[in-house]
Design an enzyme around this catalytic site. Structure first.
Site, mmCIF file in Angstrom:
data_model
loop_
_atom_site.group_PDB
_atom_site.id
_atom_site.type_symbol
_atom_site.label_atom_id
_atom_site.label_comp_id
_atom_site.label_asym_id
_atom_site.label_seq_id
_atom_site.Cartn_x
_atom_site.Cartn_y
_atom_site.Cartn_z
ATOM 1 N N HIS A 37 -3.670 -3.556 -5.651
ATOM 2 C CA HIS A 37 -3.854 -3.081 -4.276
ATOM 3 C C HIS A 37 -5.291 -3.326 -3.819
ATOM 4 C CE1 HIS A 37 -4.041 0.601 -1.405
ATOM 5 N NE2 HIS A 37 -3.699 -0.478 -0.752
ATOM 6 N N SER A 39 0.815 -1.212 0.000
ATOM 7 C CA SER A 39 0.000 0.000 0.000
ATOM 8 C C SER A 39 0.847 1.259 0.000
ATOM 9 C CB SER A 39 -0.979 0.007 1.172
ATOM 10 O OG SER A 39 -0.487 -0.679 2.265
ATOM 11 N N ASN A 79 -5.266 6.101 -1.158
ATOM 12 C CA ASN A 79 -4.628 6.524 0.088
ATOM 13 C C ASN A 79 -4.084 7.946 -0.009
ATOM 14 O OD1 ASN A 79 -5.245 4.166 1.358
ATOM 15 N ND2 ASN A 79 -3.275 3.191 0.971
ATOM 16 N N GLU A 128 -7.302 -1.393 -6.719
ATOM 17 C CA GLU A 128 -6.527 -0.390 -7.420
ATOM 18 C C GLU A 128 -5.367 -1.106 -8.115
ATOM 19 O OE1 GLU A 128 -5.050 2.341 -4.496
ATOM 20 O OE2 GLU A 128 -5.192 4.044 -5.842
HETATM 21 P P1 NAD Z 1 0.148 -9.360 7.836
HETATM 22 O O1 NAD Z 1 1.274 -9.064 8.755
HETATM 23 O O2 NAD Z 1 -1.176 -9.685 8.391
HETATM 24 O O3 NAD Z 1 0.553 -10.571 6.885
HETATM 25 C C1 NAD Z 1 1.809 -10.726 6.295
HETATM 26 C C2 NAD Z 1 2.072 -12.225 6.171
HETATM 27 O O4 NAD Z 1 3.211 -12.424 5.366
HETATM 28 C C3 NAD Z 1 2.328 -12.918 7.500
HETATM 29 O O5 NAD Z 1 1.481 -14.027 7.636
HETATM 30 C C4 NAD Z 1 3.793 -13.334 7.394
HETATM 31 O O6 NAD Z 1 4.061 -14.543 8.086
HETATM 32 C C5 NAD Z 1 3.942 -13.500 5.914
HETATM 33 N N1 NAD Z 1 5.327 -13.385 5.471
HETATM 34 C C6 NAD Z 1 6.260 -12.487 5.846
HETATM 35 N N2 NAD Z 1 7.422 -12.723 5.208
HETATM 36 C C7 NAD Z 1 7.218 -13.782 4.397
HETATM 37 C C8 NAD Z 1 8.047 -14.507 3.490
HETATM 38 N N3 NAD Z 1 9.297 -14.133 3.272
HETATM 39 N N4 NAD Z 1 7.487 -15.538 2.830
HETATM 40 C C9 NAD Z 1 6.213 -15.903 3.039
HETATM 41 N N5 NAD Z 1 5.398 -15.262 3.904
HETATM 42 C C10 NAD Z 1 5.899 -14.211 4.570
HETATM 43 O O7 NAD Z 1 0.080 -8.114 6.851
HETATM 44 P P2 NAD Z 1 -1.143 -7.653 5.933
HETATM 45 O O8 NAD Z 1 -1.906 -6.618 6.653
HETATM 46 O O9 NAD Z 1 -1.827 -8.837 5.385
HETATM 47 O O10 NAD Z 1 -0.369 -6.894 4.767
HETATM 48 C C11 NAD Z 1 0.312 -7.560 3.738
HETATM 49 C C12 NAD Z 1 0.615 -6.589 2.621
HETATM 50 O O11 NAD Z 1 -0.593 -6.013 2.155
HETATM 51 C C13 NAD Z 1 1.517 -5.436 3.003
HETATM 52 O O12 NAD Z 1 2.337 -5.124 1.910
HETATM 53 C C14 NAD Z 1 0.542 -4.315 3.262
HETATM 54 O O13 NAD Z 1 1.095 -3.029 3.077
HETATM 55 C C15 NAD Z 1 -0.494 -4.589 2.222
HETATM 56 N N6 NAD Z 1 -1.828 -4.022 2.482
HETATM 57 C C16 NAD Z 1 -2.358 -4.063 3.714
HETATM 58 C C17 NAD Z 1 -3.607 -3.536 3.937
HETATM 59 C C18 NAD Z 1 -4.229 -3.571 5.305
HETATM 60 O O14 NAD Z 1 -5.250 -2.913 5.517
HETATM 61 N N7 NAD Z 1 -3.684 -4.326 6.236
HETATM 62 C C19 NAD Z 1 -4.330 -2.992 2.878
HETATM 63 C C20 NAD Z 1 -3.775 -2.993 1.601
HETATM 64 C C21 NAD Z 1 -2.517 -3.528 1.421
#
Ligand code: NAD
Length: 733
Positions: free
Chosen positions: A464, A443, A514, A476
């Site tokens: 996204h 994001s 955003n 997005e």
């Molecule tokens: P999260 O922490 O809930 O999940 C991330 C997951 O990735 C975890 O389960 C972790 O174990 C896993 N992980 C980390 N390193 C890894 C690797 N090397 N190989 C395999 N798995 C691995 O985070 P999230 O909120 O799901 O966010 C994930 C992505 O989505 C981020 O880039 C974030 O910016 C983006 N995002 C988040 C939101 C939100 O509202 N949370 C919205 C849009 C985009």
């Protein structure tokens, strides 16, 4: 080929069949009305015909009115569009009223011919208003069918008699969820609600309707409201019970819409006023209110954004001309909150999923999210055990990257960290085929930077999603500097498969959604610092149609996320960083441990069960409320312009290429005042000259963040509107 055909049977029943050749579902247009009317008149005049059944050749009855026609009706009405619209609507009433009266003697109510509607499936909008004018409604027992009047969802109301007929058939109280919320029912529920009269096995539909038509007598075909002594179920407005209903409904509508949606108010006025007069006068009242709504710029903007343009984007208005890129197998890396949600929506769409995390436990937890979702569906009888097994069977939760071999799309959703993402990109590309498209769900990180870790940056793209993935409708798609057409087409085809609405934007800090929502939040926090009453800030936002006030939004997304974004932005922008004042409040909140809803403490207070209460008193102790408060409109303009100007800058910078995406994306992505049709529609409603003038005033009072963008200044000088200037290009695209 006309949309309606008629066959007169030897049994004396004329069957009128609706079948729009070019479409999978029937939609009504002006010619359709004329054809239907001509067939009905023909059958009523033919002595050999005893009655009529109106049905459809498709597995649904109709999806509604072609809303493009309403827009055209208004445009083609020349100097007096209101008159043109009113007359057009009255003609529609005439057609349906002729069905309802079916040739009866106006005094004795005798001598008419029975007319039944036979609905094989879904019947929406005009597709239900026609049946409501018939004397009996038969619906096939098709649990997938949806029956209702969803017009309110796009900023209008059922204006072909649906409002008058349903409120008279069911009473104002029972009709209100159907009219005011656009609630749809399956046939059995529609029968329970009293909307349809009979639910019958699909293969008996036509026979049962014919049988009824042949046996109906004079009394069976007189609508209650055309019979002597009709009383509205539940009571008309001046009946004690009716009075309670209308007072309650009025309060509810204003509470829910904050008075900004003209259609809900107009609908309620039409029902109220219509209930006081005979039916034909009531139809005229409905037509007047309907015209009033159609003349309101908010309703045309809503129709344009939420119906016409949303659909155009979903159908691939901005898709490059590349072969079908439908996804067969998607690899999702990171089974956290986002990855688990993306796996769920993909599997629900029938796509095979490989869901990877660094431990088997984390991968399984991600898959369990889909299981929990399906279990909820089973509890609500919406999902079967077989469906659950089938959907879960599509998800392979694993730590083994080799499982990604057959994937044609990867969506990476690991931690928001450049290094971690780069490593994952390399690991994935070492196993997947050369054609595989790699998408990141980041994001905040620039797509072009992330693409540097890829051996195939032309196949690297941003997809996204918003949280929660299964509920949020917008996706997005972000093109990096090197992203090529096939990656864009792949992302769009994927979004279409999972039935969400896409916008395609170019790569810049925070992309589009955003980028616009952060200034909204910041403006709210900034006002707290200035001593603006926090309740004024929150209520001003809601009263202008924002779903959440800026302070509540911070609580929901968490104060520490705000701190994280602020720190990263400051690091990237250096001295040019403009939000020091905001950070002061935000960082203080974080130090106080008031991290938002998740901490049960934020800008608002929460009880021990997590229920949100009043604004936190400590806020006022730290930032005392100033003696003099700004006006409501001043606060609203600060909050709206903060978002809208960012949208205009995104257009100027080329981040946005199509204002339709700017408007649809704003409403679906962060709930930007849907009544306005989106930021660009809002600017068109208030007019660019006034918008530029307000920006100058706001800049003078509050600083350069409100500086009139050059594009807006130029358009204001020329008296241009955004849809006037950019709408045509968007249509041609
Ligand atoms: P999260 O922490 O809930 O999940 C991330 C997951 O990735 C975890 O389960 C972790 O174990 C896993 N992980 C980390 N390193 C890894 C690797 N090397 N190989 C395999 N798995 C691995 O985070 P999230 O909120 O799901 O966010 C994930 C992505 O989505 C981020 O880039 C974030 O910016 C983006 N995002 C988040 C939101 C939100 O509202 N949370 C919205 C849009 C985009």
């Amino acid at each position: 080929m006309t949309d309606f055909t008629m066959e007169k049977g030897a049994d004396g029943v004329a069957v009128i069949t609706w079948d729009v050749q070019s479409k999978s579902m029937n939609v009504m247009n002006q010619q359709g009305f004329e054809d239907l009317d001509a067939h009905v008149q023909d059958a009523l005049a033919d002595e050999a015909v005893k009655g009529i059944v109106i049905t459809s050749a498709k597995d649904s009855f109709a999806g509604g009115m072609d809303l493009n026609i309403i827009a055209k009706m208004k445009e083609s009405a020349g100097d007096d569009p209101a008159k043109g619209l009113f007359e057009g609507v009255m003609e529609m009433h005439g057609v349906l009223r002729r069905i309802e009266r079916a040739g009866m003697d106006p005094k004795t109510n005798k001598g008419g011919k029975p007319i039944a509607a036979a609905l094989p499936g879904t019947a929406l909008g005009i597709g239900l208003e026609i049946p409501l004018a018939c004397h009996r409604i038969f619906a096939a027992d098709n649990p997938k069918a949806k029956i209702g009047l969803p017009e309110i969802m796009v900023g209008i109301f059922p204006g072909a008699g649906g409002t008058m007929r349903l409120s008279r058939k069911l009473g104002a109280m029972q009709a209100s969820p159907l009219l005011l919320e656009g609630k749809l029912n399956d046939p059995k529920k529609a029968k329970m609600a009293g909307v349809v009269d009979e639910v019958v096995p699909a293969d008996e539909l036509l026979d049962r309707a014919k049988e009824w038509v042949l046996n109906a007598g004079d009394a069976d075909i007189v609508k209650p409201w055309d019979a002597k002594g009709y009383k509205m179920p539940g009571g008309a407005p001046y009946h004690p019970a009716g009075f309670m209903t209308f007072v309650g409904a009025s309060a509810m509508v204003n509470g829910k819409t904050m008075g900004v949606y003209p259609a809900a108010k107009a609908l309620l006025s039409a029902v109220y006023e219509g209930a006081l007069v005979p039916f034909d006068t009531a139809l005229k009242i409905e037509a007047r209110w309907f015209t009033n709504v159609l003349m309101n710029p908010s309703s045309s903007a809503m129709i344009r954004s939420l119906f016409i343009n949303k659909e155009a984007l979903e159908k691939g208005a901005n898709r490059p001309a590349v072969d079908d890129q439908k996804v067969k197998q998607v690899g999702i890396i990171g089974a956290g909150m986002m990855g688990a949600g993306i796996a769920l929506v993909s599997a629900l769409a029938g796509i095979k999923v490989v869901l990877i995390d660094s431990t088997q436990e984390a991968a399984d937890k991600g898959k369990a999210y889909t299981e929990a979702h399906l279990d909820k569906g089973i509890a609500r009888k919406k999902v079967t055990e077989e469906k659950k097994e089938a959907v879960l069977g599509l998800i392979n939760a694993t730590t083994d990257y080799d499982a990604l071999k057959g994937c044609d799309l990867i969506v990476e959703a690991v931690f928001e960290d450049m290094g971690v993402k780069a490593e994952v990109t390399k690991k994935v590309e070492a196993v997947v085929g050369e054609d595989c498209i790699f998408a990141t769900n980041t994001s905040t990180l620039p797509i072009s930077e992330l693409a540097k870790a890829s051996a195939r940056p032309e196949q690297f793209i941003g997809i996204h999603f918003f949280s929660p993935v299964d509920k949020m409708l917008l996706v997005e798609i972000i093109k990096g500097q090197k992203t090529e057409d096939r990656a864009v087409a792949k992302a769009l085809d994927f979004v279409r498969q999972i039935r969400k609405t896409p916008i395609v934007v170019n790569d810049a800090r925070f992309f589009y959604a955003n980028r616009c929502i952060i200034p909204y939040i910041n403006e709210g926090i900034r006002m707290v610092k200035e001593g603006v009453e926090p309740a004024l800030i929150e209520n001003a936002a809601k009263l202008v149609g924002m779903p959440l006030g800026p302070l509540q939004l911070v609580d929901e997304t968490s104060v520490d996320l705000g701190v994280k974004i602020a720190k990263a932005t400051r690091a990237a922008m250096g001295d040019a960083y403009p939000d020091g004042e905001v950070d002061e409040v935000l960082f203080w909140m974080a130090d106080e441990g008031r991290l938002g809803r998740k901490a049960n403490a934020g800008f608002y207070s929460y009880d021990e069960k997590g229920k949100r209460g009043l604004l936190w008193e400590g806020l006022e102790a730290k930032y005392p409320v100033a003696d003099e408060q700004p006006s409501l409109v001043e606060v609203q303009h600060r909050l709206l312009f903060a978002q809208v100007l960012e949208g205009v800058r995104a257009l100027e910078d080329g981040v946005l290429e199509d204002i339709r995406e700017g408007d649809v994306g704003a409403i679906l992505g962060w709930g930007f005042a849907p009544w306005s049709g989106g930021p660009f529609s809002w600017l068109d409603i208030i007019g660019t000259p006034y918008a530029a003038e307000r920006c100058d005033q706001l800049t003078e009072a509050y600083g350069d963040r409100f500086k009139t963008p050059d594009l807006l200044r130029e358009m204001a000088a020329k008296g241009q509107s955004f849809y006037g200037r950019f709408g045509k290009k968007a249509q041609a695209a």
